[in-house]
Design a protein around this motif. Structure first.
Motif, PDB file in Angstrom:
ATOM      1  N   LEU A 157       6.350  -0.470  10.330  1.00 33.73           N
ATOM      2  CA  LEU A 157       5.252   0.457  10.057  1.00 33.73           C
ATOM      3  C   LEU A 157       5.556   1.786  10.740  1.00 33.73           C
ATOM      4  CD1 LEU A 157       2.318   1.173   9.187  1.00 33.73           C
ATOM      5  CD2 LEU A 157       1.554   0.157  11.366  1.00 33.73           C
ATOM      6  N   ILE A 158       5.492   2.868   9.980  1.00 33.53           N
ATOM      7  CA  ILE A 158       5.634   4.195  10.590  1.00 33.53           C
ATOM      8  C   ILE A 158       4.258   4.854  10.557  1.00 33.53           C
ATOM      9  CG2 ILE A 158       6.852   6.405  10.550  1.00 33.53           C
ATOM     10  CD1 ILE A 158       9.010   5.014   8.827  1.00 33.53           C
ATOM     11  N   LEU A 159       3.729   5.158  11.725  1.00 30.24           N
ATOM     12  CA  LEU A 159       2.471   5.913  11.810  1.00 30.24           C
ATOM     13  C   LEU A 159       2.861   7.376  11.728  1.00 30.24           C
ATOM     14  CD1 LEU A 159       0.659   3.765  14.528  1.00 30.24           C
ATOM     15  CD2 LEU A 159       0.160   3.868  12.058  1.00 30.24           C
ATOM     16  N   GLY A 160       2.755   7.937  10.552  1.00 33.23           N
ATOM     17  CA  GLY A 160       3.369   9.215  10.193  1.00 33.23           C
ATOM     18  C   GLY A 160       4.299   8.900   9.013  1.00 33.23           C
ATOM     19  N   GLY A 161       5.524   9.379   9.085  1.00 29.82           N
ATOM     20  CA  GLY A 161       6.505   8.975   8.067  1.00 29.82           C
ATOM     21  C   GLY A 161       6.518   9.842   6.826  1.00 29.82           C
ATOM     22  N   THR A 162       5.804  10.976   6.868  1.00 27.83           N
ATOM     23  CA  THR A 162       5.769  11.816   5.661  1.00 27.83           C
ATOM     24  C   THR A 162       6.415  13.179   5.845  1.00 27.83           C
ATOM     25  OG1 THR A 162       3.552  12.605   6.275  1.00 27.83           O
ATOM     26  CG2 THR A 162       3.675  10.717   4.767  1.00 27.83           C
ATOM     27  N   VAL A 163       6.861  13.504   7.063  1.00 26.93           N
ATOM     28  CA  VAL A 163       7.601  14.758   7.273  1.00 26.93           C
ATOM     29  C   VAL A 163       8.841  14.479   8.138  1.00 26.93           C
ATOM     30  CG1 VAL A 163       5.639  16.334   7.004  1.00 26.93           C
ATOM     31  CG2 VAL A 163       6.142  15.416   9.253  1.00 26.93           C
TER      32      VAL A 163
END
Ligand SMILES: NC(=O)c1ccc[n+]([C@@H]2O[C@H](COP(=O)([O-])OP(=O)(O)OC[C@H]3O[C@@H](n4cnc5c(N)ncnc54)[C@H](OP(=O)(O)O)[C@@H]3O)[C@@H](O)[C@H]2O)c1
Length: 336
Positions: A4-10
């Motif tokens: 799980l990446i909390l973030g992961g969109t930039v």
């Protein structure tokens, strides 16, 4: 592994997602979907961490999580919501947690930290950037206390560079050395420069999750002298032997050339001795624990390719060509 990446969109979050996906892991990125987009092949769950119950839609268990947050409340909510459903927990912190910017050669294990943020300070964005380091110190403690030091990997990133870096820092030197001609080089050739390729940092974070690495480390490559740095960037661009004119820091300050980033700056340059500890960290423990920096030429190639493909993505900044020419003229004429 379920990651799980909390973030992961930039930037870094996307690089972690890409690396983990390519390694065959089952990857979920959780964010609001406001500032970026998830990479293909990764499950996206829309969450808002400003809401204490904002992670309710994340069901099931995960072998590992990587969190890139800057806000203590976000980390507190995450530990409360997910603490007993996660195996290994990585937190991306920052070198801004360190209190001593002056002394070269400090190590993560022993370097003094700034004080944690006061309880009423939670968001170090905009004009509250001075709270960035203190908030990360608070985040680190919440994580260690919440999940236990044996499950927590605290990775204090230094300057992160490479593809998808929209800052004006590393891209300035790629653009400037690609242009050629006489180049204003700040300070002296032996001053240290230190950074990490986003893909190397991402690979290390995924490896840490795979192997259960715990502890606190600097996430930055070894320092190298600025003269070698500029020569290797130029060589990576196919323009070896750049025409560098070294201008001392007192002259630069007097002519309003600014350090680090932003308007009129020469990026990756910091005044000495005030910042002598900032880009000279001893990272031998990080290297021994698996951080594997690639040759600089590869970072240059990837950054340049990305800049070519996304010509408007990088923020304007650094010393403009006309400003550089003027400072160089004044430097050469100073003894006349
Ligand atoms: N860049 C550097 O040179 C440097 C140097 C040292 C340390 N660092 C650290 O390295 C990390 C960089 O991470 P990064 O590149 O992935 O960028 P980032 O800007 O830290 O990414 C923040 C992520 O969190 C999400 N987010 C923000 N607010 C949210 C909310 N309220 N609820 C849910 N999600 C939220 C964002 O997506 P949405 O906005 O769409 O929700 C985004 O995916 C950070 O921890 C930074 O402090 C960076």
């Amino acid at each position: 592994m379920r990651l799980l990446i909390l973030g992961g969109t930039v930037f870094l979050g996307r690089a972690i997602a890409r690396h983990a996906r390519d390694a065959g892991h089952d990857v979920t990125a959780a964010a609001r979907g406001v500032t970026g987009t998830p990479v293909d092949g990764v499950r996206f769950v829309r969450v808002d961490r400003d809401d204490p119950d904002g992670l309710a839609d994340l069901d099931g268990t995960y072998d590992a999580v990587v969190d890139v947050s800057r806000r203590p409340s976000h980390v507190r909510h995450a530990v409360a919501a997910l603490g007993d459903r996660i195996g290994h927990w990585s937190f991306v912190s920052t070198g801004s947690v360190y209190a001593d910017a002056v002394t070269p050669g400090q190590r993560a294990a022993t370097a003094p930290l700034v004080d944690p943020a006061p309880a009423d300070v939670d968001d170090p964005s905009g004009d509250r950037m001075e709270w960035y380091g203190p908030c990360k110190v608070t985040c680190e403690s919440i994580l260690r206390d919440g999940v236990g030091a044996d499950r927590a990997f605290i990775c204090r990133a230094g300057l992160i560079v490479g593809a998808e870096d929209i800052s004006d820092r590393f891209p300035y030197w790629v653009r400037r050395l690609a242009t050629g001609g006489e180049v204003l080089a700040p300070g002296t050739p032996d001053e240290p420069v230190q950074f990490v390729d986003v893909a190397d940092l991402a690979a290390w974070l995924v490896r840490a999750a795979e192997t259960g690495l715990a502890g606190t480390y600097d996430g930055v490559g070894p320092a190298l002298p600025r003269g070698r740095f500029l020569a290797e960037v130029a060589a990576g661009l196919g323009r070896p032997d750049p025409e560098l004119t070294w201008v001392d820091q007192e002259f630069l300050a007097k002519h309003d050339v600014r350090p680090w980033s932003g308007e009129r700056s020469l990026p990756l340059w910091l005044p000495l001795p005030e910042y002598g500890g900032f880009m000279s960290r001893d990272v031998s423990e990080s290297l021994a624990a698996g951080l594997a920096p690639r040759p600089l030429a590869e970072t240059v190639r990837d950054t340049r390719q990305w800049m070519t493909d996304h010509p408007d993505a990088v923020k304007a900044g650094g010393l403009a060509p006309g400003e550089e020419t003027k400072v160089l003229r004044e430097w050469h004429g100073r003894l006349a």
